[in-house]
Design a protein around this motif. Structure first.
Motif, short mmCIF file in Angstrom:
data_model
loop_
_atom_site.label_atom_id
_atom_site.label_comp_id
_atom_site.label_asym_id
_atom_site.label_seq_id
_atom_site.Cartn_x
_atom_site.Cartn_y
_atom_site.Cartn_z
N LYS A 131 15.67 -3.12 -3.67
CA LYS A 131 16.74 -3.18 -2.70
C LYS A 131 17.60 -1.93 -2.85
CE LYS A 131 18.67 -5.75 0.54
NZ LYS A 131 17.93 -6.08 1.77
N SER A 132 17.89 -1.26 -1.76
CA SER A 132 18.68 -0.04 -1.86
C SER A 132 19.58 0.09 -0.63
CB SER A 132 17.79 1.19 -1.99
OG SER A 132 16.91 1.30 -0.89
N THR A 133 20.57 0.97 -0.75
CA THR A 133 21.56 1.13 0.32
C THR A 133 21.92 2.60 0.50
OG1 THR A 133 22.53 -1.03 -0.22
CG2 THR A 133 23.84 0.45 1.18
N VAL A 134 21.95 3.03 1.75
CA VAL A 134 22.51 4.33 2.12
C VAL A 134 23.87 4.07 2.74
CG1 VAL A 134 22.32 6.34 3.64
CG2 VAL A 134 20.27 5.41 2.50
N PHE A 135 24.91 4.60 2.12
CA PHE A 135 26.24 4.54 2.70
C PHE A 135 26.53 5.85 3.42
CE2 PHE A 135 27.04 1.20 -0.44
CZ PHE A 135 27.85 0.33 0.26
N ASP A 172 12.69 -2.57 8.65
CA ASP A 172 11.59 -3.29 8.00
C ASP A 172 11.30 -2.75 6.59
OD1 ASP A 172 11.17 -4.95 10.22
OD2 ASP A 172 9.94 -3.43 11.20
N THR A 173 12.24 -2.00 6.04
CA THR A 173 12.09 -1.48 4.68
C THR A 173 13.09 -2.17 3.76
OG1 THR A 173 13.73 0.31 4.80
CG2 THR A 173 11.55 0.75 5.75
N THR A 174 13.13 -1.73 2.52
CA THR A 174 14.10 -2.29 1.57
C THR A 174 15.44 -1.56 1.59
OG1 THR A 174 13.32 -0.82 -0.22
CG2 THR A 174 12.22 -2.97 0.02
N VAL A 175 15.60 -0.62 2.54
CA VAL A 175 16.79 0.23 2.58
C VAL A 175 17.77 -0.27 3.65
CG1 VAL A 175 17.68 2.58 2.82
CG2 VAL A 175 15.38 2.20 1.88
N ASP A 176 18.98 -0.61 3.22
CA ASP A 176 20.05 -0.94 4.15
C ASP A 176 20.87 0.32 4.45
OD1 ASP A 176 19.42 -3.65 4.24
OD2 ASP A 176 20.73 -4.12 2.55
N VAL A 177 21.52 0.33 5.58
CA VAL A 177 22.42 1.43 5.95
C VAL A 177 23.78 0.84 6.28
CG1 VAL A 177 22.87 3.35 7.52
CG2 VAL A 177 20.51 2.80 6.84
N VAL A 178 24.80 1.27 5.55
CA VAL A 178 26.15 0.73 5.71
C VAL A 178 27.11 1.88 5.99
CG1 VAL A 178 28.02 -0.57 4.63
CG2 VAL A 178 25.64 -1.17 4.13
N GLU A 179 27.87 1.76 7.05
CA GLU A 179 28.83 2.78 7.44
C GLU A 179 30.24 2.37 7.02
OE1 GLU A 179 30.64 4.73 11.59
OE2 GLU A 179 28.84 3.46 11.64
N ILE A 180 30.94 3.26 6.36
CA ILE A 180 32.36 3.06 6.05
C ILE A 180 33.15 3.96 6.99
CG2 ILE A 180 34.16 3.24 4.30
CD1 ILE A 180 32.01 2.97 2.16
N ALA A 181 34.08 3.38 7.73
CA ALA A 181 34.88 4.15 8.69
C ALA A 181 36.35 4.07 8.29
CB ALA A 181 34.68 3.62 10.11
N PRO A 182 36.82 5.03 7.50
CA PRO A 182 38.22 4.97 7.04
C PRO A 182 39.21 5.30 8.15
CG PRO A 182 36.86 6.36 5.61
CD PRO A 182 36.09 6.13 6.88
N ASN A 219 26.20 -8.46 3.89
CA ASN A 219 25.33 -7.97 4.95
C ASN A 219 26.09 -7.12 5.97
OD1 ASN A 219 22.98 -9.30 3.97
ND2 ASN A 219 23.75 -11.22 4.82
N ALA A 220 27.29 -6.67 5.62
CA ALA A 220 28.09 -5.87 6.56
C ALA A 220 27.37 -4.59 6.92
CB ALA A 220 29.44 -5.56 5.92
N ARG A 221 27.42 -4.24 8.19
CA ARG A 221 26.84 -2.98 8.66
C ARG A 221 27.90 -1.90 8.76
NH1 ARG A 221 22.64 -4.96 13.44
NH2 ARG A 221 21.25 -6.15 12.07
N GLU A 222 29.11 -2.31 9.10
CA GLU A 222 30.25 -1.40 9.13
C GLU A 222 31.35 -1.98 8.26
OE1 GLU A 222 31.70 -0.48 13.03
OE2 GLU A 222 29.71 -0.04 13.83
N VAL A 223 31.92 -1.14 7.42
CA VAL A 223 33.03 -1.55 6.57
C VAL A 223 34.30 -1.04 7.23
CG1 VAL A 223 34.10 -1.37 4.30
CG2 VAL A 223 31.60 -1.53 4.50
N LEU A 224 35.06 -1.97 7.79
CA LEU A 224 36.25 -1.63 8.57
C LEU A 224 37.46 -2.34 8.00
CD1 LEU A 224 34.70 -2.24 12.12
CD2 LEU A 224 34.90 -0.04 10.95
N VAL A 225 38.38 -1.58 7.41
CA VAL A 225 39.64 -2.19 7.00
C VAL A 225 40.47 -2.43 8.26
CG1 VAL A 225 39.53 -1.03 4.77
CG2 VAL A 225 40.82 0.04 6.63
N LYS A 226 41.40 -3.35 8.17
CA LYS A 226 42.15 -3.73 9.38
C LYS A 226 42.93 -2.55 9.96
CE LYS A 226 42.57 -8.72 8.65
NZ LYS A 226 41.56 -8.79 7.59
N ARG A 227 43.32 -1.62 9.10
CA ARG A 227 44.13 -0.48 9.55
C ARG A 227 43.35 0.41 10.54
NH1 ARG A 227 48.48 1.64 6.33
NH2 ARG A 227 49.45 3.37 7.46
N VAL A 228 42.03 0.35 10.51
CA VAL A 228 41.22 1.22 11.38
C VAL A 228 40.86 0.54 12.70
CG1 VAL A 228 38.82 0.64 10.73
CG2 VAL A 228 39.45 3.02 11.20
#
Length: 259
Positions: A131-135, A172-182, A219-228
């Motif tokens: 299991k892996s993740t690209v941020f 369909d791979t073991t790689v997730d992609v997660v975006e952080i939008a500050p 399982n979040a795809r986008e990490v969004l704090v409320k301020r954004v």
């Protein structure tokens, strides 16, 4: 992703959001490698966080990125998370008759080409993990442009699009992609004054909210704090209200930037 038990590489890990994320992941029992151009800066961070690793990387050097990825595969075979955080942001003046493109070109190389190149170079290793993740780190300005930093805003919009596309292709791979939008955060991205600007979100509060999202929404795809939220969902108001917000936003920040 699970927030413990990973081997995590963070670019731009010597300061700002990169350092704060590195320390937050380190406290949660992950093996963390911070990367950046200056070994002395990285070393100070690692010395303050015993067990944290360092790796020198100039993200503007394409061949250097390839060599760096090979070193990572050899030194950290369990590497399963990369946080593409390194970035630059500068005001540009496009009203002059002779536009200086050096800032725009450096911004594109650092903010867009570098994460694309590093992700491509590391993908074979990431795909081998269970299991892996690209941020990716975009910005609220990907969704509501700050006209005074046009290339920065454009690269962050591109990072958002790239993240969506990469996530779909790797579904369909073991790689997730997660975006952080500050949102606008108290760092030194645009100079020392930003780190204490009361209009900016305190860095510690931003990191706490980011980590809470990762812990409660694996399982979040986008990490969004409320301020954004006002930036992220600006377009959903419809075109007219978006343009009203765009002009008010740029008039306000333009005055603060002296442009």
């Amino acid at each position: 992703m699970q927030v413990t038990g990973n081997t995590i590489l963070i670019t731009g890990g010597g300061s700002g959001i990169g350092r704060a994320l590195a320390e937050a992941f380190h406290r949660r029992g992950n093996e963390v490698i911070i990367a950046g151009r200056r070994e002395d800066v990285l070393r100070k961070v690692a010395d303050a966080n015993p067990g944290m690793k360092t790796a020198v990387l100039d993200v503007q050097d394409p061949q250097g990125i390839e060599r760096f990825a090979a070193r990572m595969a050899e030194a950290f075979p369990k590497l399963n998370v990369v946080v593409n955080n390194a970035g630059m942001m500068q005001v540009e003046n496009w009203r002059t008759d002779q536009v200086d493109l050096s800032t725009a070109e450096a911004t594109i190389t650092t903010n867009l080409l570098a994460p694309i190149r590093l992700t491509a170079a590391l993908l074979p290793q990431l795909k081998r993990q269970a299991k892996s993740t690209v941020f990716t780190v975009s910005s609220g300005l990907a969704f509501l442009t700050l006209a005074h930093t046009p290339t920065y805003s454009a690269t962050k919009a591109a990072i958002h699009a790239f993240s969506d596309a990469l996530r779909y292709q790797l579904r369909d791979t073991t790689v997730d992609v997660v975006e952080i939008a500050p949102p606008y955060v108290q760092t030194e991205l645009m100079g020392e004054q930003q780190a204490s600007d009361p209009q900016a979100m305190p860095l510690a509060a931003f990191i706490d909210e980011v980590m809470s999202i990762l812990e409660t929404q694996p399982n979040a795809r986008e990490v969004l704090v409320k301020r954004v939220y006002p930036l992220r969902f600006a377009a959903e108001q419809g075109y007219e209200k978006y343009m009203e917000q765009f002009h008010a936003f740029n008039d306000h920040f333009g005055a603060g930037l002296g442009v």
